[in-house]
Design a protein around this motif. Structure first.
Motif, PDB file in Angstrom:
ATOM      1  N   VAL A  17       0.806  -1.222   0.000  1.00  0.00           N
ATOM      2  CA  VAL A  17       0.000   0.000   0.000  1.00  0.00           C
ATOM      3  C   VAL A  17       0.837   1.270   0.000  1.00  0.00           C
ATOM      4  N   GLY A  18       0.326   2.289  -0.726  1.00  0.00           N
ATOM      5  CA  GLY A  18       0.784   3.673  -0.596  1.00  0.00           C
ATOM      6  C   GLY A  18      -0.452   4.503  -0.277  1.00  0.00           C
ATOM      7  N   TYR A  19      -0.353   5.393   0.720  1.00  0.00           N
ATOM      8  CA  TYR A  19      -1.530   6.129   1.203  1.00  0.00           C
ATOM      9  C   TYR A  19      -1.733   7.444   0.463  1.00  0.00           C
ATOM     10  N   GLY A  20      -2.992   7.752   0.165  1.00  0.00           N
ATOM     11  CA  GLY A  20      -3.343   9.088  -0.327  1.00  0.00           C
ATOM     12  C   GLY A  20      -3.296  10.070   0.832  1.00  0.00           C
ATOM     13  N   LYS A  21      -3.253  11.359   0.530  1.00  0.00           N
ATOM     14  CA  LYS A  21      -3.079  12.335   1.611  1.00  0.00           C
ATOM     15  C   LYS A  21      -3.850  13.644   1.345  1.00  0.00           C
ATOM     16  N   ILE A  22      -4.077  14.366   2.432  1.00  0.00           N
ATOM     17  CA  ILE A  22      -4.492  15.763   2.295  1.00  0.00           C
ATOM     18  C   ILE A  22      -3.419  16.627   2.939  1.00  0.00           C
ATOM     19  N   ALA A  39      -1.849  14.683   6.238  1.00  0.00           N
ATOM     20  CA  ALA A  39      -2.390  13.492   6.902  1.00  0.00           C
ATOM     21  C   ALA A  39      -2.880  12.511   5.848  1.00  0.00           C
ATOM     22  N   PRO A  40      -2.814  11.202   6.178  1.00  0.00           N
ATOM     23  CA  PRO A  40      -3.320  10.203   5.219  1.00  0.00           C
ATOM     24  C   PRO A  40      -4.849  10.212   5.194  1.00  0.00           C
ATOM     25  N   ILE A 188     -10.690  14.293  14.146  1.00  0.00           N
ATOM     26  CA  ILE A 188     -11.340  15.469  13.568  1.00  0.00           C
ATOM     27  C   ILE A 188     -11.839  15.087  12.170  1.00  0.00           C
ATOM     28  N   PRO A 189     -13.178  15.116  11.962  1.00  0.00           N
ATOM     29  CA  PRO A 189     -13.694  14.750  10.640  1.00  0.00           C
ATOM     30  C   PRO A 189     -13.349  15.813   9.601  1.00  0.00           C
ATOM     31  N   GLU A 319     -11.050  11.274   8.333  1.00  0.00           N
ATOM     32  CA  GLU A 319     -10.885  11.674   9.724  1.00  0.00           C
ATOM     33  C   GLU A 319      -9.415  11.883  10.012  1.00  0.00           C
ATOM     34  N   LEU A 320      -9.126  12.966  10.683  1.00  0.00           N
ATOM     35  CA  LEU A 320      -7.754  13.222  11.095  1.00  0.00           C
ATOM     36  C   LEU A 320      -7.577  12.620  12.467  1.00  0.00           C
TER      37      LEU A 320
END
Ligand code: MEV
Length: 321
Positions: A17-22, A39-40, A188-189, A319-320
Protein backbone atom coordinates in the motif's frame (compact mmCIF):
# COMPACT_ATOMS: atom_id res chain seq x y z
CA UNK A 1 2.42 -1.54 -22.21
CA UNK A 2 -0.40 -3.78 -23.40
CA UNK A 3 -3.18 -4.05 -20.84
CA UNK A 4 -4.94 -7.39 -20.40
CA UNK A 5 -8.58 -7.29 -21.52
CA UNK A 6 -10.08 -8.54 -18.25
CA UNK A 7 -9.52 -7.03 -14.81
CA UNK A 8 -7.97 -9.49 -12.37
CA UNK A 9 -10.34 -8.41 -9.58
CA UNK A 10 -9.53 -7.14 -6.12
CA UNK A 11 -5.94 -6.92 -4.91
CA UNK A 12 -4.81 -10.07 -3.15
CA UNK A 13 -3.14 -10.61 0.25
CA UNK A 14 0.24 -9.79 -1.32
CA UNK A 15 -0.83 -6.25 -2.14
CA UNK A 16 1.33 -3.43 -0.84
CA UNK A 17 0.00 0.00 0.00
CA UNK A 18 0.78 3.67 -0.60
CA UNK A 19 -1.53 6.13 1.20
CA UNK A 20 -3.34 9.09 -0.33
CA UNK A 21 -3.08 12.33 1.61
CA UNK A 22 -4.49 15.76 2.29
CA UNK A 23 -2.43 18.81 3.13
CA UNK A 24 -4.16 20.54 6.01
CA UNK A 25 -2.01 23.66 5.91
CA UNK A 26 1.10 24.79 4.03
CA UNK A 27 1.10 23.49 0.44
CA UNK A 28 3.38 25.34 -2.00
CA UNK A 29 5.29 27.25 0.71
CA UNK A 30 6.55 23.79 1.82
CA UNK A 31 8.47 23.61 -1.49
CA UNK A 32 10.49 26.65 -0.25
CA UNK A 33 11.54 25.09 3.06
CA UNK A 34 8.55 26.14 5.20
CA UNK A 35 6.41 23.85 7.38
CA UNK A 36 3.29 22.01 6.25
CA UNK A 37 0.87 19.60 7.92
CA UNK A 38 -0.35 16.56 5.99
CA UNK A 39 -2.39 13.49 6.90
CA UNK A 40 -3.32 10.20 5.22
CA UNK A 41 -6.87 9.56 4.02
CA UNK A 42 -8.71 6.26 3.68
CA UNK A 43 -8.04 6.17 -0.07
CA UNK A 44 -4.90 4.41 -1.24
CA UNK A 45 -3.03 2.65 -4.03
CA UNK A 46 -2.26 -1.07 -3.74
CA UNK A 47 0.19 -2.97 -5.91
CA UNK A 48 1.06 -6.62 -6.40
CA UNK A 49 4.15 -7.74 -8.31
CA UNK A 50 4.74 -11.05 -10.07
CA UNK A 51 7.74 -12.39 -11.97
CA UNK A 52 7.26 -14.10 -15.31
CA UNK A 53 9.82 -15.90 -17.44
CA UNK A 54 9.27 -13.38 -20.22
CA UNK A 55 12.24 -11.26 -21.23
CA UNK A 56 9.90 -8.39 -22.13
CA UNK A 57 9.92 -4.92 -20.57
CA UNK A 58 8.17 -4.66 -17.18
CA UNK A 59 4.39 -4.29 -17.41
CA UNK A 60 2.44 -1.98 -15.11
CA UNK A 61 -1.23 -2.93 -15.36
CA UNK A 62 -3.30 -0.20 -13.79
CA UNK A 63 -6.80 -1.02 -12.48
CA UNK A 64 -9.33 1.09 -10.65
CA UNK A 65 -11.40 -0.45 -7.86
CA UNK A 66 -14.38 -1.30 -10.02
CA UNK A 67 -12.11 -3.32 -12.28
CA UNK A 68 -12.42 -1.03 -15.28
CA UNK A 69 -9.39 0.73 -16.64
CA UNK A 70 -9.74 4.39 -15.79
CA UNK A 71 -7.18 7.06 -16.60
CA UNK A 72 -4.17 4.76 -16.63
CA UNK A 73 -1.05 6.53 -15.44
CA UNK A 74 0.90 7.89 -18.42
CA UNK A 75 2.86 4.99 -19.86
CA UNK A 76 6.12 6.86 -20.38
CA UNK A 77 6.08 8.02 -16.76
CA UNK A 78 5.12 4.65 -15.28
CA UNK A 79 7.95 3.05 -17.28
CA UNK A 80 10.51 5.56 -16.13
CA UNK A 81 9.31 5.05 -12.55
CA UNK A 82 9.46 1.24 -12.91
CA UNK A 83 12.96 1.44 -14.42
CA UNK A 84 14.15 3.69 -11.60
CA UNK A 85 12.69 1.37 -8.95
CA UNK A 86 14.17 -1.85 -10.38
CA UNK A 87 17.49 -0.08 -11.01
CA UNK A 88 17.75 1.27 -7.47
CA UNK A 89 16.65 -2.04 -5.92
CA UNK A 90 19.13 -3.90 -8.15
CA UNK A 91 16.53 -6.39 -9.40
CA UNK A 92 15.85 -7.52 -12.97
CA UNK A 93 13.15 -5.50 -14.73
CA UNK A 94 12.52 -8.03 -17.51
CA UNK A 95 9.44 -10.16 -17.01
CA UNK A 96 8.21 -8.12 -14.06
CA UNK A 97 4.48 -7.50 -13.93
CA UNK A 98 2.91 -5.09 -11.44
CA UNK A 99 -0.86 -4.87 -10.96
CA UNK A 100 -1.92 -1.54 -9.52
CA UNK A 101 -5.32 -0.98 -7.88
CA UNK A 102 -6.30 2.50 -6.84
CA UNK A 103 -9.36 4.14 -5.35
CA UNK A 104 -7.54 7.46 -5.24
CA UNK A 105 -8.57 10.02 -7.89
CA UNK A 106 -5.62 11.13 -10.05
CA UNK A 107 -4.50 14.69 -10.73
CA UNK A 108 -6.58 15.87 -7.76
CA UNK A 109 -3.91 16.91 -5.29
CA UNK A 110 -4.51 13.82 -3.14
CA UNK A 111 -1.03 12.37 -3.61
CA UNK A 112 -1.88 9.64 -6.15
CA UNK A 113 1.53 9.69 -7.85
CA UNK A 114 3.45 9.32 -4.56
CA UNK A 115 1.06 6.59 -3.37
CA UNK A 116 1.58 4.81 -6.70
CA UNK A 117 5.37 4.92 -6.30
CA UNK A 118 5.24 3.70 -2.69
CA UNK A 119 2.88 0.81 -3.53
CA UNK A 120 5.01 -0.29 -6.50
CA UNK A 121 8.28 -0.04 -4.52
CA UNK A 122 6.82 -2.13 -1.68
CA UNK A 123 5.36 -4.72 -4.08
CA UNK A 124 8.58 -5.11 -6.09
CA UNK A 125 10.82 -5.23 -2.99
CA UNK A 126 8.63 -7.89 -1.44
CA UNK A 127 8.57 -9.98 -4.65
CA UNK A 128 12.40 -10.12 -4.48
CA UNK A 129 12.42 -10.64 -0.68
CA UNK A 130 14.14 -7.32 -0.07
CA UNK A 131 13.45 -5.73 3.29
CA UNK A 132 13.28 -1.97 3.02
CA UNK A 133 12.81 0.38 5.94
CA UNK A 134 10.03 2.97 5.62
CA UNK A 135 12.71 5.65 5.27
CA UNK A 136 14.24 3.76 2.32
CA UNK A 137 10.81 3.37 0.69
CA UNK A 138 10.08 7.08 1.15
CA UNK A 139 13.49 8.16 -0.21
CA UNK A 140 13.07 6.07 -3.35
CA UNK A 141 9.49 7.35 -3.79
CA UNK A 142 10.92 10.89 -3.56
CA UNK A 143 13.18 10.09 -6.53
CA UNK A 144 10.12 8.79 -8.42
CA UNK A 145 8.24 11.99 -7.56
CA UNK A 146 11.07 13.97 -9.13
CA UNK A 147 10.30 12.23 -12.44
CA UNK A 148 6.62 13.15 -12.13
CA UNK A 149 6.84 16.58 -10.46
CA UNK A 150 10.28 18.04 -10.96
CA UNK A 151 10.78 19.76 -7.59
CA UNK A 152 8.70 17.96 -4.95
CA UNK A 153 9.07 19.00 -1.33
CA UNK A 154 8.94 15.36 -0.20
CA UNK A 155 5.76 15.69 1.86
CA UNK A 156 3.63 13.49 -0.43
CA UNK A 157 6.01 10.51 -0.46
CA UNK A 158 6.45 10.86 3.32
CA UNK A 159 2.74 10.54 4.10
CA UNK A 160 2.23 7.97 1.30
CA UNK A 161 4.84 5.81 3.09
CA UNK A 162 4.28 6.39 6.80
CA UNK A 163 0.49 6.77 6.66
CA UNK A 164 0.21 9.07 9.66
CA UNK A 165 -0.32 12.82 10.21
CA UNK A 166 2.94 14.80 10.20
CA UNK A 167 4.40 18.25 10.51
CA UNK A 168 6.94 18.33 7.67
CA UNK A 169 9.76 20.63 6.66
CA UNK A 170 12.14 20.18 3.74
CA UNK A 171 15.75 20.93 4.71
CA UNK A 172 17.48 20.53 1.33
CA UNK A 173 16.72 19.86 -2.34
CA UNK A 174 18.06 16.30 -2.20
CA UNK A 175 15.19 15.02 -0.07
CA UNK A 176 16.46 16.04 3.38
CA UNK A 177 13.58 16.82 5.75
CA UNK A 178 12.33 16.92 9.34
CA UNK A 179 9.11 15.21 10.38
CA UNK A 180 7.20 15.34 13.66
CA UNK A 181 4.08 13.39 14.53
CA UNK A 182 0.90 15.39 14.98
CA UNK A 183 -1.30 14.40 17.88
CA UNK A 184 -4.96 15.32 18.28
CA UNK A 185 -6.99 14.61 21.44
CA UNK A 186 -9.87 13.20 19.37
CA UNK A 187 -10.46 12.42 15.67
CA UNK A 188 -11.34 15.47 13.57
CA UNK A 189 -13.69 14.75 10.64
CA UNK A 190 -12.64 16.28 7.32
CA UNK A 191 -14.91 16.62 4.28
CA UNK A 192 -13.14 16.41 0.91
CA UNK A 193 -14.73 17.95 -2.20
CA UNK A 194 -13.47 17.17 -5.70
CA UNK A 195 -13.67 20.05 -8.17
CA UNK A 196 -13.80 17.60 -11.08
CA UNK A 197 -11.07 19.63 -12.77
CA UNK A 198 -7.86 17.67 -13.22
CA UNK A 199 -4.78 19.65 -12.38
CA UNK A 200 -1.14 18.68 -12.43
CA UNK A 201 0.81 19.69 -9.33
CA UNK A 202 3.92 20.04 -11.48
CA UNK A 203 2.18 22.86 -13.37
CA UNK A 204 0.97 24.88 -10.38
CA UNK A 205 4.34 24.40 -8.63
CA UNK A 206 6.04 25.76 -11.72
CA UNK A 207 3.64 28.75 -11.95
CA UNK A 208 4.40 29.67 -8.34
CA UNK A 209 8.13 29.29 -9.01
CA UNK A 210 8.01 31.64 -11.99
CA UNK A 211 6.13 34.26 -9.96
CA UNK A 212 8.57 33.85 -7.03
CA UNK A 213 11.61 34.20 -9.34
CA UNK A 214 10.23 37.49 -10.69
CA UNK A 215 9.58 38.89 -7.24
CA UNK A 216 11.18 36.80 -4.48
CA UNK A 217 10.62 39.29 -1.65
CA UNK A 218 6.88 39.56 -2.35
CA UNK A 219 6.39 35.79 -2.49
CA UNK A 220 8.76 34.95 0.38
CA UNK A 221 6.62 37.13 2.64
CA UNK A 222 3.47 35.18 1.64
CA UNK A 223 5.33 31.89 2.29
CA UNK A 224 6.43 33.15 5.72
CA UNK A 225 2.82 34.10 6.60
CA UNK A 226 1.68 30.60 5.62
CA UNK A 227 4.47 29.11 7.78
CA UNK A 228 3.15 31.01 10.81
CA UNK A 229 -0.36 29.63 10.14
CA UNK A 230 1.03 26.08 9.99
CA UNK A 231 2.83 26.42 13.33
CA UNK A 232 -0.31 27.86 14.94
CA UNK A 233 -2.17 24.92 13.38
CA UNK A 234 0.05 22.43 15.24
CA UNK A 235 -1.09 23.99 18.55
CA UNK A 236 -4.72 24.07 17.45
CA UNK A 237 -4.55 20.38 16.57
CA UNK A 238 -2.86 19.48 19.86
CA UNK A 239 -5.66 21.21 21.76
CA UNK A 240 -8.42 19.91 19.48
CA UNK A 241 -9.39 23.55 18.84
CA UNK A 242 -11.40 23.12 15.64
CA UNK A 243 -12.59 26.74 15.49
CA UNK A 244 -8.98 28.02 15.58
CA UNK A 245 -7.85 25.40 13.06
CA UNK A 246 -10.73 26.43 10.77
CA UNK A 247 -9.74 30.09 10.97
CA UNK A 248 -6.15 29.19 10.06
CA UNK A 249 -7.38 27.14 7.09
CA UNK A 250 -9.54 30.03 5.87
CA UNK A 251 -6.62 32.46 6.01
CA UNK A 252 -4.37 29.89 4.30
CA UNK A 253 -6.96 29.66 1.50
CA UNK A 254 -6.80 33.44 1.09
CA UNK A 255 -3.03 33.26 0.73
CA UNK A 256 -3.25 30.32 -1.72
CA UNK A 257 -5.63 32.48 -3.71
CA UNK A 258 -3.01 35.24 -3.56
CA UNK A 259 -0.52 32.72 -5.01
CA UNK A 260 -3.08 32.22 -7.81
CA UNK A 261 -3.40 28.48 -7.37
CA UNK A 262 -7.12 28.45 -6.52
CA UNK A 263 -9.77 27.95 -9.24
CA UNK A 264 -13.41 28.96 -9.79
CA UNK A 265 -14.64 25.46 -8.88
CA UNK A 266 -12.52 25.38 -5.71
CA UNK A 267 -13.82 28.83 -4.70
CA UNK A 268 -17.37 27.58 -5.32
CA UNK A 269 -16.80 24.50 -3.15
CA UNK A 270 -15.22 26.62 -0.41
CA UNK A 271 -18.25 28.95 -0.44
CA UNK A 272 -20.70 26.01 -0.36
CA UNK A 273 -18.83 24.42 2.54
CA UNK A 274 -18.71 27.63 4.60
CA UNK A 275 -22.42 28.29 3.96
CA UNK A 276 -23.16 24.74 5.16
CA UNK A 277 -21.36 25.44 8.44
CA UNK A 278 -17.68 24.69 7.79
CA UNK A 279 -15.39 26.39 10.31
CA UNK A 280 -12.56 26.15 7.79
CA UNK A 281 -12.32 25.37 4.07
CA UNK A 282 -9.42 25.50 1.65
CA UNK A 283 -7.91 23.83 -1.38
CA UNK A 284 -5.59 20.92 -0.65
CA UNK A 285 -2.50 19.88 -2.62
CA UNK A 286 -1.34 21.58 -5.78
CA UNK A 287 -4.59 23.46 -6.58
CA UNK A 288 -5.51 24.81 -10.01
CA UNK A 289 -8.53 22.48 -9.68
CA UNK A 290 -8.21 19.18 -7.82
CA UNK A 291 -9.57 18.87 -4.30
CA UNK A 292 -10.56 20.99 -1.30
CA UNK A 293 -11.10 20.17 2.37
CA UNK A 294 -13.49 21.46 5.00
CA UNK A 295 -13.69 20.93 8.75
CA UNK A 296 -16.50 21.35 11.24
CA UNK A 297 -17.33 20.36 14.81
CA UNK A 298 -17.97 16.58 15.10
CA UNK A 299 -21.33 15.90 13.42
CA UNK A 300 -21.03 19.07 11.35
CA UNK A 301 -19.46 17.55 8.25
CA UNK A 302 -22.59 15.70 7.00
CA UNK A 303 -24.45 18.90 5.95
CA UNK A 304 -21.27 20.08 4.18
CA UNK A 305 -20.98 16.81 2.26
CA UNK A 306 -24.71 16.95 1.40
CA UNK A 307 -24.47 20.55 0.13
CA UNK A 308 -21.43 19.80 -2.04
CA UNK A 309 -23.19 16.73 -3.48
CA UNK A 310 -26.37 18.72 -4.22
CA UNK A 311 -24.20 21.09 -6.25
CA UNK A 312 -22.97 18.11 -8.28
CA UNK A 313 -19.50 17.58 -6.76
CA UNK A 314 -18.00 14.24 -5.72
CA UNK A 315 -17.10 14.09 -2.03
CA UNK A 316 -15.31 11.91 0.44
CA UNK A 317 -15.33 11.90 4.23
CA UNK A 318 -12.17 11.19 6.19
CA UNK A 319 -10.89 11.67 9.72
CA UNK A 320 -7.75 13.22 11.09
CA UNK A 321 -6.52 11.02 13.94
C1 MEV B 1 1.45 18.77 -3.32
O1 MEV B 1 0.71 17.81 -2.60
C2 MEV B 1 1.95 19.82 -2.39
C3 MEV B 1 2.81 20.91 -3.03
O2 MEV B 1 3.27 21.70 -1.94
C4 MEV B 1 3.97 20.34 -3.81
C5 MEV B 1 5.02 19.66 -2.94
O3 MEV B 1 5.05 19.88 -1.74
O4 MEV B 1 5.82 18.92 -3.52
C6 MEV B 1 1.99 21.80 -3.93
Amino acid sequence: AAQPPVAPGAPGPDAHVGYGKIILLGEHSVVYGHHAIAAPIGLSVRAEATRTTSSAEPVIADWSVDGSLREPIREDISHRVAALITGRLGVPAAGLRVEVFSDLPRASGLGASAAFAVAVIRAVASRFDLRLSDAEVSNLAFECERIVHGTPSGIDNTVATFGRPVLFRKTDAAGGHEIHDIVTPYPIPVAIGLSGVHALTSQTVSLVRTAWQKNPARYDSIFAQIDALVLAGVDALRHGDIAELGELMNINQGLLNALQVSSPEIEQLVAIARRAGALGAKLTGGGGGGAMIAIAEPGGTEPIIAAMRRAGFATYLTELR
